[in-house]
Design a protein around this motif. Structure first.
Motif, mmCIF file in Angstrom:
data_model
loop_
_atom_site.group_PDB
_atom_site.id
_atom_site.type_symbol
_atom_site.label_atom_id
_atom_site.label_comp_id
_atom_site.label_asym_id
_atom_site.label_seq_id
_atom_site.Cartn_x
_atom_site.Cartn_y
_atom_site.Cartn_z
ATOM 1 N N VAL A 141 0.585 -0.771 0.303
ATOM 2 C CA VAL A 141 0.093 0.027 0.064
ATOM 3 C C VAL A 141 0.518 1.389 -0.094
ATOM 4 C CG1 VAL A 141 -2.103 1.309 1.318
ATOM 5 C CG2 VAL A 141 -1.741 -1.294 1.275
ATOM 6 N N THR A 142 0.508 2.033 -1.604
ATOM 7 C CA THR A 142 1.291 3.545 -1.072
ATOM 8 C C THR A 142 0.279 4.560 -0.203
ATOM 9 O OG1 THR A 142 2.318 2.909 -2.380
ATOM 10 C CG2 THR A 142 2.661 4.625 -2.727
ATOM 11 N N GLU A 143 1.083 5.356 0.055
ATOM 12 C CA GLU A 143 0.180 6.581 0.754
ATOM 13 C C GLU A 143 -1.179 7.547 -0.595
ATOM 14 O OE1 GLU A 143 1.622 9.893 4.137
ATOM 15 O OE2 GLU A 143 2.433 9.889 2.151
ATOM 16 N N GLY A 144 -2.053 7.199 0.627
ATOM 17 C CA GLY A 144 -2.682 8.135 -0.895
ATOM 18 C C GLY A 144 -3.898 6.785 -1.788
ATOM 19 N N GLN A 145 -3.251 5.496 -1.302
ATOM 20 C CA GLN A 145 -4.646 4.490 -1.992
ATOM 21 C C GLN A 145 -5.343 4.137 -0.781
ATOM 22 O OE1 GLN A 145 -1.457 1.326 -3.416
ATOM 23 N NE2 GLN A 145 -1.265 1.869 -5.384
ATOM 24 N N ARG A 181 -17.809 -7.783 7.623
ATOM 25 C CA ARG A 181 -16.558 -8.668 8.169
ATOM 26 C C ARG A 181 -15.314 -7.924 7.083
ATOM 27 N NH1 ARG A 181 -17.400 -14.284 6.049
ATOM 28 N NH2 ARG A 181 -18.503 -14.658 7.257
ATOM 29 N N PHE A 182 -15.770 -6.567 6.479
ATOM 30 C CA PHE A 182 -14.416 -5.906 6.105
ATOM 31 C C PHE A 182 -14.145 -4.620 6.846
ATOM 32 C CE2 PHE A 182 -17.511 -8.210 2.550
ATOM 33 C CZ PHE A 182 -16.705 -8.694 1.993
ATOM 34 N N MET A 183 -13.129 -3.586 6.550
ATOM 35 C CA MET A 183 -12.622 -2.437 6.402
ATOM 36 C C MET A 183 -12.361 -2.264 5.833
ATOM 37 S SD MET A 183 -10.365 -1.374 10.422
ATOM 38 C CE MET A 183 -9.348 -1.701 9.979
ATOM 39 N N THR A 184 -12.440 -0.702 5.132
ATOM 40 C CA THR A 184 -11.506 -0.005 4.201
ATOM 41 C C THR A 184 -11.425 0.974 4.561
ATOM 42 O OG1 THR A 184 -12.983 -1.351 2.182
ATOM 43 C CG2 THR A 184 -12.259 0.968 1.767
ATOM 44 N N ILE A 185 -10.078 1.328 3.746
ATOM 45 C CA ILE A 185 -9.291 2.635 4.457
ATOM 46 C C ILE A 185 -9.101 3.154 3.731
ATOM 47 C CG2 ILE A 185 -7.095 3.661 5.737
ATOM 48 C CD1 ILE A 185 -7.045 1.348 7.106
ATOM 49 N N ASN A 186 -9.845 4.699 3.507
ATOM 50 C CA ASN A 186 -9.879 5.220 2.536
ATOM 51 C C ASN A 186 -8.930 6.682 2.481
ATOM 52 O OD1 ASN A 186 -11.677 4.534 0.516
ATOM 53 N ND2 ASN A 186 -12.866 5.723 2.446
ATOM 54 N N SER A 187 -7.976 6.338 1.010
ATOM 55 C CA SER A 187 -6.992 7.908 1.467
ATOM 56 C C SER A 187 -5.712 7.129 2.393
ATOM 57 C CB SER A 187 -7.137 9.350 1.261
ATOM 58 O OG SER A 187 -6.298 9.674 1.355
ATOM 59 N N VAL A 188 -4.856 6.193 2.630
ATOM 60 C CA VAL A 188 -4.514 5.783 3.324
ATOM 61 C C VAL A 188 -2.613 7.040 3.821
ATOM 62 C CG1 VAL A 188 -4.650 3.647 3.741
ATOM 63 C CG2 VAL A 188 -3.218 3.969 2.687
#
Length: 353
Positions: A141-145, A181-188
């Protein structure tokens, strides 16, 4: 001859009693073919059994397939199993504080006062101890993804569990318990890096193994420094150092000097100038680069002190001056810091000053 026939009858009775295809009067019935239960919880293995009216049950116990040993007498089940049934028809078993190693098949067996009247219900009931696994997508994972974490149970209890998410063993902020069961983090960002795990609500002491979210980002806060930081005198050796915050770490540092044009000095986190001179005075910066991107430092000014040099006496006017006229003598010198004291001398005919 009669004795041989009687022995054959006894053997046939024992075979019939231990076969899975006995007559209806010899039977073990399980409430489920298979059951899923959460690690750390308790589970009841429902069971009933029947047998002919003319025999008496003398012993009952649960065992693993092909191992005719009472579970309650095995060390790994000590104080964790309880027979809830009786010697009539109920054969339920309770297992508490479930462990992953408890997964497997369980069979009920009963013995009677008839020498050949013993029976195990086979196949038994299959127990699956539910554990959790966290999957991450994408894995890099790259910052912003955006990144999605999925909490996957190893079996289905038949209920709709509520999931709780943890970061570094603490509940994730602004992430309440959820049936999804899912957790999504936007713009990490860098702040999202950490170890993530999940648990079923009510069983927080048995979370999944943690998965590391390692957010990659290009170099930032790049800075250039010099050692020694002050009082640099011509002839000294100095070292320029480039520092940067990056993930993955910086793999290439490049040094530049700014003059009338930009000059590339070399690579490496440190750049050493030996026997520094006035020609090295100027502005320097470094560029840090990793697989994600690059970043330049702010400009660093390098100042070098040196003694007066190229000292020159200038006479004005330069031509021959008649008596009574004025002339100006000027002393010029290159020095850093600038000359703060000039002293004048006159050399006599004899050569003395």
């Amino acid at each position: 001859m009669m004795m041989m026939m009687m022995m054959m009858m006894v053997m046939m009775i024992d075979v019939l009693f231990t076969s899975a295809e006995l007559k209806d009067c010899w039977r073990v019935t399980y409430a489920h073919e298979g059951i899923c239960a959460v690690k750390g919880s308790s589970v009841d293995l429902g069971c009933s059994y029947s047998y002919p009216n003319n025999v008496i049950v003398t012993e009952t116990f649960w065992h693993k397939p092909n191992i005719m040993e009472d579970l309650s007498k095995k060390g790994e089940y000590a104080n964790r199993v309880k027979y809830l049934g009786n010697k009539d028809s109920d054969c339920a078993l309770r297992i508490k504080d479930l462990r992953e190693s408890d997964s497997g098949e369980y069979q009920f067996r009963f013995l009677t006062n008839d020498p050949g009247g013993k029976f195990s219900g086979s196949p038994g009931i299959s127990l699956s101890v539910l554990t959790l696994q966290v999957e991450m997508s994408p894995t890099t994972v790259t910052e912003g993804q955006s990144v999605t974490l999925t909490c996957r149970p190893t079996c289905d209890t038949g209920a709709k569990p509520t999931f709780v998410w943890y970061k570094n063993s603490e509940p994730v902020a602004n992430q309440p318990p959820t049936i999804y069961r899912f957790m999504t983090i936007n713009s990490v960002s860098k702040t999202h890096s950490g170890s993530y795990s999940c648990a079923i609500q009510g069983h927080k002491n048995h979370p999944s193994p943690a998965v590391a979210l390692n957010v990659q980002y290009s170099p930032r806060k790049t800075s250039a420094s010099i050692s020694p930081s002050s009082n640099i005198v011509e002839g000294d050796s100095v070292t320029l150092t480039c520092s940067s915050d990056a993930n993955p770490p910086v793999h290439n540092y490049t040094w530049y000097k700014i003059n009338s044009s930009e000059t590339t000095l070399g690579s490496g986190q440190n750049h050493t100038i030996n026997n520094i001179s006035s020609e090295d005075i100027g502005q320097y910066y470094c560029r840090a680069k990793n697989s994600v991107g690059s970043n330049n430092s702010t400009v660093l000014y390098v100042n070098v002190s040196y003694y007066p040099k190229n000292t020159l006496l200038v006479v004005s006017p330069f031509t021959e001056t008649p008596n009574g006229h004025s002339v100006t003598l000027t002393c010029n010198s290159d020095a850093n810091p600038p000359v703060h004291n000039y002293t004048w001398y006159k050399k006599t005919v004899s050569g003395s000053l």
